[in-house]
Design a protein around this motif. Structure first.
Motif, PDB file in Angstrom:
ATOM      1  N   ALA A   5       0.812  -1.213   0.000  1.00 40.01           N
ATOM      2  CA  ALA A   5       0.000   0.000   0.000  1.00 40.01           C
ATOM      3  C   ALA A   5       0.846   1.265   0.000  1.00 40.01           C
ATOM      4  CB  ALA A   5      -0.947  -0.001   1.196  1.00 40.01           C
ATOM      5  N   HIS A  16     -10.174  -2.828  -5.749  1.00 37.00           N
ATOM      6  CA  HIS A  16     -10.482  -2.851  -4.321  1.00 37.00           C
ATOM      7  C   HIS A  16     -11.956  -3.156  -4.158  1.00 37.00           C
ATOM      8  CE1 HIS A  16     -10.380  -1.850  -0.119  1.00 37.00           C
ATOM      9  NE2 HIS A  16     -11.242  -0.870  -0.281  1.00 37.00           N
ATOM     10  N   TRP A  55      -5.024   2.383   4.422  1.00 39.25           N
ATOM     11  CA  TRP A  55      -4.384   1.085   4.583  1.00 39.25           C
ATOM     12  C   TRP A  55      -3.160   1.244   5.465  1.00 39.25           C
ATOM     13  CZ3 TRP A  55      -5.947   2.101  -0.650  1.00 39.25           C
ATOM     14  CH2 TRP A  55      -6.913   1.228  -1.150  1.00 39.25           C
ATOM     15  N   VAL A  61      -2.273  -4.279  -1.971  1.00 39.35           N
ATOM     16  CA  VAL A  61      -3.418  -3.973  -2.836  1.00 39.35           C
ATOM     17  C   VAL A  61      -3.143  -4.558  -4.212  1.00 39.35           C
ATOM     18  CG1 VAL A  61      -4.140  -1.872  -1.644  1.00 39.35           C
ATOM     19  CG2 VAL A  61      -2.465  -1.721  -3.477  1.00 39.35           C
TER      20      VAL A  61
END
Length: 188
Positions: A5, A16, A55, A61
């Motif tokens: 992240a 996401h 995050w 991610v």
């Protein structure tokens, strides 16, 4: 492709919660107590809705691979930009809202870079600077030195900006497309 992240950057496209997002801004925040986290402002590619997400820096991610393709701007047709592929001369219709705040700086025959994810446009990038004419500028205040302060001016595209006191209406200047700020006098 998974990435940490803390490596998220503006302009990237991430997946996401089952949706695709383009990253508008990111900021790493280190509070006085506890671990650092990353604050990300992003826009949903389908709906255009914006959201903020946080995050921890160690979280991962899913980053989507984007392909860059250059087009030439032809004209605006309602809510779409009509761009021409300089190699095949095919037209592409891309939503104007992908330009965001840079829309007033669009000029005829400008080269625009389009970010594509699986053939779908997700972001548009115009050159970092453009040359525009000053439509209106306040007169110089006597005794004001060039280094002291900038004065308000209106560009030929209607955007308000600040320019040095020696710049007058009718002059051509180089402007940053990111925020409309003055860079220098146009040469030639």
């Amino acid at each position: 492709m998974k990435q940490q992240a803390n490596l998220i950057r503006a302009g990237q496209v991430i997946e996401h919660e089952g949706r695709r997002w383009t990253v508008l801004k990111q900021q790493i925040i280190t509070p006085g107590k506890g671990g650092a986290f990353i604050q990300v402002e992003m826009r949903d590619l389908k709906s255009g809705n914006k959201t903020n997400e946080r995050w921890r820096t160690a979280d991962t991610v899913e980053r989507l691979t984007t392909e860059e393709k250059e087009y030439t701007y032809s004209y605006t047709d309602g809510t779409n930009l009509v761009l021409m592929d300089p190699e095949t001369f095919e037209e592409a219709h891309i939503p104007t809202e992908l330009l965001g705040d840079a829309a007033p700086f669009l000029q005829d025959q400008m080269t625009i870079t389009v970010d594509l994810v699986e053939g779908e446009p997700v972001a548009l990038h115009i050159p970092a600077t453009v040359v525009l004419e000053i439509a209106e500028a306040d007169p110089v205040v006597k005794g004001q030195t060039a280094s002291s302060s900038y004065k308000p001016a209106v560009l030929s595209n209607g955007v308000k900006t600040l320019v040095p006191p020696f710049i007058e209406a009718g002059e051509r200047i180089v402007v940053r497309t990111e925020d409309g700020s003055y860079v220098e006098r146009a040469k030639g």
